[in-house]
Scaffold this active site. Structure first.
Site, mmCIF file in Angstrom:
data_model
loop_
_atom_site.group_PDB
_atom_site.id
_atom_site.type_symbol
_atom_site.label_atom_id
_atom_site.label_comp_id
_atom_site.label_asym_id
_atom_site.label_seq_id
_atom_site.Cartn_x
_atom_site.Cartn_y
_atom_site.Cartn_z
ATOM 1 N N ILE A 174 9.464 -0.467 10.123
ATOM 2 C CA ILE A 174 8.597 0.391 10.928
ATOM 3 C C ILE A 174 7.369 0.757 10.095
ATOM 4 C CG2 ILE A 174 8.410 2.560 12.196
ATOM 5 C CD1 ILE A 174 11.453 2.544 12.501
ATOM 6 N N CYS A 181 4.941 -1.943 8.986
ATOM 7 C CA CYS A 181 5.197 -3.058 8.063
ATOM 8 C C CYS A 181 4.005 -3.443 7.194
ATOM 9 C CB CYS A 181 5.676 -4.272 8.837
ATOM 10 S SG CYS A 181 4.438 -4.983 9.956
ATOM 11 N N GLY A 182 2.836 -2.810 7.432
ATOM 12 C CA GLY A 182 1.680 -3.162 6.618
ATOM 13 C C GLY A 182 1.323 -4.627 6.759
ATOM 14 N N VAL A 197 16.513 -7.162 10.060
ATOM 15 C CA VAL A 197 15.869 -6.001 9.442
ATOM 16 C C VAL A 197 14.626 -5.615 10.227
ATOM 17 C CG1 VAL A 197 14.787 -5.101 7.349
ATOM 18 C CG2 VAL A 197 16.715 -6.698 7.167
ATOM 19 N N LEU A 198 14.499 -4.319 10.525
ATOM 20 C CA LEU A 198 13.305 -3.774 11.174
ATOM 21 C C LEU A 198 12.492 -2.998 10.145
ATOM 22 C CD1 LEU A 198 11.554 -2.898 13.649
ATOM 23 C CD2 LEU A 198 13.145 -0.973 13.938
ATOM 24 N N GLN A 241 -3.787 -5.528 9.975
ATOM 25 C CA GLN A 241 -2.523 -5.738 9.285
ATOM 26 C C GLN A 241 -1.638 -6.726 10.041
ATOM 27 O OE1 GLN A 241 -0.779 -1.851 8.633
ATOM 28 N NE2 GLN A 241 -1.690 -1.708 6.596
ATOM 29 N N CYS A 263 -5.783 12.402 -5.190
ATOM 30 C CA CYS A 263 -4.362 12.230 -4.880
ATOM 31 C C CYS A 263 -3.545 12.005 -6.152
ATOM 32 C CB CYS A 263 -4.166 11.073 -3.912
ATOM 33 S SG CYS A 263 -4.713 11.434 -2.221
ATOM 34 N N TYR A 287 0.831 -1.202 0.000
ATOM 35 C CA TYR A 287 0.000 0.000 0.000
ATOM 36 C C TYR A 287 0.874 1.264 0.000
ATOM 37 C CZ TYR A 287 -4.190 2.782 1.249
ATOM 38 O OH TYR A 287 -5.229 3.684 1.281
#
Length: 377
Positions: free
Chosen positions: A167, A169-170, A164-165, A195, A348, A130
């Site tokens: 932030i 993460c969907g 791996v982080l 999610q 948008c 997304y």
């Protein structure tokens, strides 16, 4: 001129003339012209600006065959600055107040992302990404999103075994892709219950830990950090906190990639009032100076990549999927929701087409890579 007290004929003339300056004819023949069904539209737009424009569309007061082009013309001509500047100033002040403190981090998850995975399954690509796709050499939304995931992996110099982080993460799409293709170990945090639940299923079988967690609560050390389309929910007064947390969690030789919508025009400008009320409450698009100020003393900026026009194509693809899949959704969502979501996606798209907003990927390191950084495009 007090536009709130104009007669109908004066309001109609005023609005018609403003639109005409952008090449938009009220009740005209072109796809980008608007058809007005309720004459109250004119005074409402003058009194409420973009909020009145969006709400009156949701209520069926006007239509436009090509909404995205209508907004491209309107915004490229900067007509949003010509209508009701007092409303815009109030919205800017509201945005500053909202971002002063620690907003409820789970509000956006409940309001926007938890409205139903069925909607997003219909609208998004097969990996449910997304955020903006990367359309270079891509012929479909699936290809554009896979290109974007690969681009991020390349920019991060991913290697097997790295921690791996993610932030924000969907539904876990990036972490799953990185685990499949690079053998990484991952932690993903999200404030959306829907999610988090789906991401856990999606990443099953990989060394990936999905957490329903605000990023400020995250602990641990990571070789790489990504934040893809979450920074827009942080708020200006929390930017320093965000980057301090990223620096705290990143190893000294690590790499952090921030993927965010960007505002290159006005530092501190508030979110569009309609978007704030109906789509992304408490959101704010950062400016270059916002980011630059917040990273000073914490990170070295290695690369700054803008591919904002690709969001136009992404949003049009999302709308096409939404339109084609509406029959699967209409038992759950009503006609007003359909018009709201159509207005959201296509307005948008027009905004990105007009280059009023950007899409940035920013690569950061804590001390600068010793041998320099080579980016990918």
């Amino acid at each position: 001129m007090n536009t709130e007290t104009l007669s109908l004929s004066s309001a109609q003339e005023f609005v018609t003339n403003i639109f005409y300056r952008a090449g938009i004819t009220v009740n005209g023949p072109r796809a980008s012209d608007i058809k007005v069904h309720n004459t109250k539209f004119y005074n409402r737009v003058l009194a409420q600006g973009s909020l009145g424009l969006g709400e009156s569309y949701m209520e069926g007061w006007w239509d436009c065959e090509d909404l995205s082009q209508f907004f491209f013309l309107l915004l490229r001509a900067r007509l949003d600055e010509a209508v009701n500047p007092a409303t815009l100033a109030l919205q800017s002040l509201k945005s500053k107040v909202l971002t002063l403190g620690r907003n409820d981090p789970y509000k956006i998850g409940q309001f926007h992302y938890d409205i139903g995975d069925d909607l997003y399954r219909v609208m998004l690509d097969k990996r449910m990404i997304y955020t903006c796709g990367y359309w270079r050499d891509a012929l479909s939304l699936d290809e554009a999103q896979e290109n974007k995931l690969q681009l991020i992996c390349d920019k991060l110099y991913l290697e097997p075994g790295m921690r791996v982080l993610d932030i924000g993460c969907g539904w876990g799409g990036f972490l799953k892709y990185a685990a499949e293709n690079y053998g990484i170990k991952g932690v993903g945090v999200t404030v959306s219950k829907e999610q988090a639940s789906e991401a856990k299923k999606n990443c099953r079988g990989f060394d990936i830990d999905i957490r329903l967690e605000d990023y400020r609560e995250t602990v641990g050390q990571f070789d790489r950090i990504v934040s893809i389309g979450m920074f827009e929910h942080v708020g200006k007064k929390n930017y320093l906190t965000f980057f301090k947390k990223a620096a705290e969690c990143l190893t000294d030789d690590g790499i952090f990639l921030l993927h965010t919508i960007g505002n290159s025009e006005v530092s501190g400008a508030g979110t569009d009032p309609w978007i704030e009320k109906y789509i992304f409450p408490n959101s704010m698009i950062p400016s270059i100076s916002h980011v630059a100020t917040a990273i000073e003393g914490l990170f070295v900026m290695e690369d700054w990549h803008n591919f904002g026009p690709d969001y136009d194509k992404t949003l049009l693809s999302w709308f096409e999927n939404f339109e084609h899949g509406w029959s699967k959704l209409q038992d759950k969502f009503d006609k007003t929701f359909y018009r709201k979501w159509k207005y959201y996606l296509l307005s948008c798209a027009g905004t990105f087409r007009a280059r009023r907003t950007q899409l940035w990927q920013i690569v950061l390191t804590k001390h600068g890579l010793v041998n320099g950084y080579t980016s990918f495009r």
